[in-house]
Design an enzyme around this catalytic site. Structure first.
Site, PDB file in Angstrom:
ATOM      1  CE  LYS A  62      14.833  -0.176  -9.754  1.00  0.00           C
ATOM      2  NZ  LYS A  62      14.188  -1.222  -8.899  1.00  0.00           N
ATOM      3  CB  THR A  63      15.319   6.151  -5.895  1.00  0.00           C
ATOM      4  OG1 THR A  63      14.486   5.815  -7.005  1.00  0.00           O
ATOM      5  CG2 THR A  63      15.381   7.666  -5.750  1.00  0.00           C
ATOM      6  NE  ARG A 101       9.242   2.357  -2.867  1.00  0.00           N
ATOM      7  CZ  ARG A 101       9.626   2.330  -4.144  1.00  0.00           C
ATOM      8  NH1 ARG A 101       9.043   1.499  -4.990  1.00  0.00           N
ATOM      9  NH2 ARG A 101      10.597   3.097  -4.563  1.00  0.00           N
ATOM     10  CG  ASP A 106      12.521   5.500 -11.298  1.00  0.00           C
ATOM     11  OD1 ASP A 106      13.047   4.404 -11.579  1.00  0.00           O
ATOM     12  OD2 ASP A 106      11.644   5.625 -10.425  1.00  0.00           O
ATOM     13  CB  THR A 155      11.106  -2.706 -13.088  1.00  0.00           C
ATOM     14  OG1 THR A 155      10.236  -2.096 -14.057  1.00  0.00           O
ATOM     15  CG2 THR A 155      11.101  -1.845 -11.823  1.00  0.00           C
TER      16      THR A 155
END
Length: 366
Positions: free
Chosen positions: A93-94, A246, A138, A187
């Site tokens: 997302k980032t 990640r 975020d 999330t």
């Protein structure tokens, strides 16, 4: 206020339960935790991020939607509509927010909701935005009510409504803002208030990645890290990363460590297995915490059902940690089942740990 501007697997046979002391529970970050960890410095993580939409692997539907929005925005020469990205942690997302900024040729200012405790924190960010810049927040579901209410007119009309004074002398002043794009990441999309969620023009979910995409991500990361990685080695990392880029990048770094120490010039599947087994990450991406939970349910409670609080006490873990950190991947694999009576290990979970099927006479005799 932190603001960054960018750019060993279980062997065959029946395992034995050892109940850890509470002080032993999750003292160090899990290698397969999709959340960022302290060891993973932002600069180090940024080095593996794709910069352009064409370099972003996977999420084809999301890329198509955002690609159209970007082209339309360029044609109209205006700010991109506000974007809400939601989905499990570690899916990019980032990274996607930074890619959007790169594609639009603007700066992306990054912050998180917990950092915006006071009204002046969010106001300071908004008044310093330049035309068409991106503001990435975020964990946006954790915004407090005051910050949310400040965002409403900012998102809709690019203005701030500020109250000056108190009581009978209070008055409202309006401050115009430069047109900007808010990119929110969460999330827990269901935890967003309806007024905030409804102000996003583009709401997109990021899905877990398939093996083919993950293998391509690992191979790309290996190239950036200047590693010689066989295709079957990349596939082995992809199988163990829980569908999350990640985690894939984190596992690849641990494989690189072993390869460097042992003097391997080229990394094959056997070396990946050796390195990740050292960190107790098995072929399906389960780590020691996952296997400990499944083993406790099987050996201590006959496969279940057993209550969450009972499991937490037996494992020396916090119940919330088990529910939000350990259980989701086991549920996703179908190794664990939640029922009204408690948690149960499924036949697939028994098979993975080398336990006989439920009701097998060998099970009772063992």
């Amino acid at each position: 206020m932190a603001i960054v501007s960018s750019g060993s697997p279980a062997s065959g046979g029946r395992p034995r339960v050892t109940k850890p002391m509470a002080s032993q529970a999750m003292e160090s970050p899990r290698l397969v935790d999709p959340a960022p960890i302290e060891e993973q410095a932002p600069a180090r993580e940024d080095s593996l991020r794709p910069k352009r939409l064409a370099d972003y692997i996977g999420q084809s539907e999301l890329k198509q939607v955002l690609g159209i929005a970007i082209e339309a925005t360029r044609c109209r020469q205006e700010a991109l509509d506000h974007v809400l990205l939601y989905g499990p942690p570690g899916l990019g997302k980032t990274t996607m927010a930074l890619v959007l900024a790169e594609e639009l040729g603007v700066r992306c200012r990054i912050t998180s909701a917990p950092a915006l405790e006071r009204p002046r924190d969010i106001v300071g960010l908004l008044v310093n935005l330049q035309p068409q810049e991106l503001l990435f927040i975020d964990e946006i579901h954790r915004l407090n009510r005051v910050a949310e209410e400040i965002l409403y007119p900012a998102m809709e009309d690019f203005r701030l409504d500020l109250t000056v004074g108190k009581g009978t002398t209070a008055r409202t002043r309006t401050l115009p803002l430069a047109p900007f794009t808010l990119v929110g990441a969460t999330t827990k999309a269901g935890s967003l208030s309806s007024p905030l969620r409804d102000r996003f023009g583009l709401i997109q979910r990021l899905e877990f990645y398939g093996l083919e995409d993950l293998q391509a991500i690992v191979q790309r990361a290996a190239g950036l890290l200047q590693l010689e990685l066989d295709s079957d080695a990349a596939l082995e990392v992809a199988r163990r990363c829980r569908g999350t880029p990640r985690i894939a990048n984190r596992l690849l770094r641990r494989v690189r460590d072993v390869a460097s120490v042992q003097g391997h010039g080229r990394i094959g599947a056997d070396l990946v297995d050796q390195a990740l087994s050292l960190h107790r990450v098995d072929g399906r991406g389960l780590d020691a915490s996952d296997r400990r939970l499944l083993t406790l349910v099987l050996e201590g409670y006959g496969g279940g059902p057993v209550g969450l609080d009972t499991l937490a006490a037996g494992l020396g873990e916090d119940a919330t940690t088990l529910e939000s950190v350990v259980e989701p991947y086991l549920l996703q694999l179908g190794f664990l089942q939640r029922t009204p009576r408690g948690r149960m290990v499924t036949p697939a979970g028994r098979l993975h740990l080398g336990w006989p099927p439920e009701g097998n006479p060998m099970d009772a005799a063992a």
